[in-house]
Write a protein that holds these residues in place. Structure first.
Motif, PDB file in Angstrom:
ATOM      1  N   GLU A 228      48.539  49.360 -45.516  1.00 12.55           N
ATOM      2  CA  GLU A 228      49.175  49.717 -46.788  1.00 12.55           C
ATOM      3  C   GLU A 228      50.658  50.027 -46.589  1.00 12.55           C
ATOM      4  O   GLU A 228      51.485  49.688 -47.432  1.00 12.55           O
ATOM      5  N   ARG A 229      50.962  50.678 -45.476  1.00 14.57           N
ATOM      6  CA  ARG A 229      52.353  50.996 -45.139  1.00 14.57           C
ATOM      7  C   ARG A 229      52.599  50.697 -43.674  1.00 14.57           C
ATOM      8  O   ARG A 229      51.689  50.779 -42.863  1.00 14.57           O
ATOM      9  N   ALA A 230      53.843  50.382 -43.352  1.00 17.90           N
ATOM     10  CA  ALA A 230      54.197  50.127 -41.959  1.00 17.90           C
ATOM     11  C   ALA A 230      55.544  50.754 -41.647  1.00 17.90           C
ATOM     12  O   ALA A 230      56.467  50.714 -42.471  1.00 17.90           O
ATOM     13  N   ILE A 231      55.632  51.338 -40.469  1.00 17.16           N
ATOM     14  CA  ILE A 231      56.890  51.880 -39.959  1.00 17.16           C
ATOM     15  C   ILE A 231      57.276  51.052 -38.737  1.00 17.16           C
ATOM     16  O   ILE A 231      56.474  50.884 -37.816  1.00 17.16           O
ATOM     17  N   ALA A 232      58.468  50.527 -38.747  1.00 18.92           N
ATOM     18  CA  ALA A 232      58.995  49.789 -37.594  1.00 18.92           C
ATOM     19  C   ALA A 232      60.111  50.624 -36.995  1.00 18.92           C
ATOM     20  O   ALA A 232      61.114  50.912 -37.671  1.00 18.92           O
ATOM     21  N   SER A 233      59.953  51.044 -35.749  1.00 22.12           N
ATOM     22  CA  SER A 233      60.952  51.914 -35.133  1.00 22.12           C
ATOM     23  C   SER A 233      61.488  51.293 -33.849  1.00 22.12           C
ATOM     24  O   SER A 233      60.804  50.521 -33.180  1.00 22.12           O
ATOM     25  N   ASP A 234      62.712  51.645 -33.532  1.00 21.19           N
ATOM     26  CA  ASP A 234      63.313  51.172 -32.294  1.00 21.19           C
ATOM     27  C   ASP A 234      64.444  52.124 -31.917  1.00 21.19           C
ATOM     28  O   ASP A 234      65.061  52.757 -32.787  1.00 21.19           O
ATOM     29  N   ILE A 235      64.691  52.219 -30.622  1.00 23.63           N
ATOM     30  CA  ILE A 235      65.777  53.069 -30.143  1.00 23.63           C
ATOM     31  C   ILE A 235      67.114  52.356 -30.242  1.00 23.63           C
ATOM     32  O   ILE A 235      68.178  52.970 -30.125  1.00 23.63           O
ATOM     33  N   SER A 236      67.065  51.046 -30.477  1.00 23.86           N
ATOM     34  CA  SER A 236      68.269  50.223 -30.559  1.00 23.86           C
ATOM     35  C   SER A 236      68.616  49.917 -32.014  1.00 23.86           C
ATOM     36  O   SER A 236      67.805  49.351 -32.748  1.00 23.86           O
ATOM     37  N   GLU A 237      69.812  50.281 -32.425  1.00 22.74           N
ATOM     38  CA  GLU A 237      70.260  49.975 -33.783  1.00 22.74           C
ATOM     39  C   GLU A 237      70.369  48.475 -33.992  1.00 22.74           C
ATOM     40  O   GLU A 237      70.083  47.962 -35.085  1.00 22.74           O
ATOM     41  N   GLY A 238      70.744  47.747 -32.934  1.00 20.14           N
ATOM     42  CA  GLY A 238      70.843  46.298 -33.045  1.00 20.14           C
ATOM     43  C   GLY A 238      69.506  45.660 -33.365  1.00 20.14           C
ATOM     44  O   GLY A 238      69.410  44.797 -34.245  1.00 20.14           O
ATOM     45  N   SER A 239      68.473  46.084 -32.648  1.00 20.74           N
ATOM     46  CA  SER A 239      67.130  45.566 -32.917  1.00 20.74           C
ATOM     47  C   SER A 239      66.644  45.993 -34.293  1.00 20.74           C
ATOM     48  O   SER A 239      66.039  45.201 -35.027  1.00 20.74           O
ATOM     49  N   LEU A 240      66.910  47.234 -34.639  1.00 18.22           N
ATOM     50  CA  LEU A 240      66.430  47.742 -35.923  1.00 18.22           C
ATOM     51  C   LEU A 240      67.080  47.022 -37.097  1.00 18.22           C
ATOM     52  O   LEU A 240      66.449  46.817 -38.134  1.00 18.22           O
TER      53      LEU A 240
END
Length: 202
Positions: free
Chosen positions: A39-51
């Motif tokens: 229903e919901r998804a969170i996509a996280s990354d330590i890199s702003e470029g990837s995010l």
């Protein structure tokens, strides 16, 4: 989507909240949302470029969020994901991310190295490995692990080659044959690899 990512996505159950830690382009979260798996998804990354790439790829999904941060620290108070996907990093780092986790989410893990340590950590910290198999993607081998809360006892062979190394898997056999050809380690390592190949040939 790569074979490796497809293998990870094949383990995603229908759920309410999924978080993809180290999401890179956000393909896993996008797949889960597009196919009605969460229903919901969170996509996280330590890199702003990837995010920024993930933010662009997930822009069509109103129930997707992107968050910049380290590991599971991006979760807000009261957020309890049903599924945690962590892939594209070493097993030791995945262990560090999960070390303080006390929840009961299904784990879907794709470590690039240190698989022995990751399997040992899961068994020692209240997780039962439910899936553990090898895939081949662009001439590289990847181990995909699924785990849920429960008891798990692994012997040395299972820690090294996978909890289910006795099950037929053509890519595990191919990986072992490749390792056997290039091996410069101890006779014990050679014997262990030959043991896995024997099971794959039965």
């Amino acid at each position: 989507m790569s074979i490796r990512l497809k293998a990870l996505c094949s383990l995603i159950p229908v759920c309410k909240l999924l978080i993809d830690v180290g999401c890179d382009h956000g393909f896993v979260a996008g797949y889960a949302l597009a196919n009605g798996l969460c229903e919901r998804a969170i996509a996280s990354d330590i890199s702003e470029g990837s995010l920024s790439k993930a933010r662009k790829n997930l822009s069509q999904f109103p129930n997707a969020q992107t968050r910049l941060g380290d590991g599971l620290s991006v979760l807000k108070e009261g957020e309890d994901p049903d599924v945690i996907v962590i892939a594209g990093m070493g097993g030791s780092l995945i262990c560090e991310i999960l070390a303080l986790y006390r929840g009961g989410a299904k784990l879907i893990l794709g470590a690039q190295k240190d698989l022995y340590r990751l399997r040992e950590f899961l068994a020692d910290n209240g997780f039962n490995i439910t899936e553990d198999f090898t895939v081949k993607d662009r001439n590289k081998f990847y181990d995909i692990i699924g785990a849920s809360r429960g008891e798990c006892k692994l012997d040395e062979m299972q820690k090294k080659f996978g909890a289910f190394y006795k099950r037929k898997n053509p890519f595990l056999r191919e990986k072992c044959l490749f390792d056997l050809r290039r091996l410069k380690n101890t006779p014990r390592d050679v014997n262990d690899i030959k043991e896995v190949i024997k099971w794959q040939q039965l």
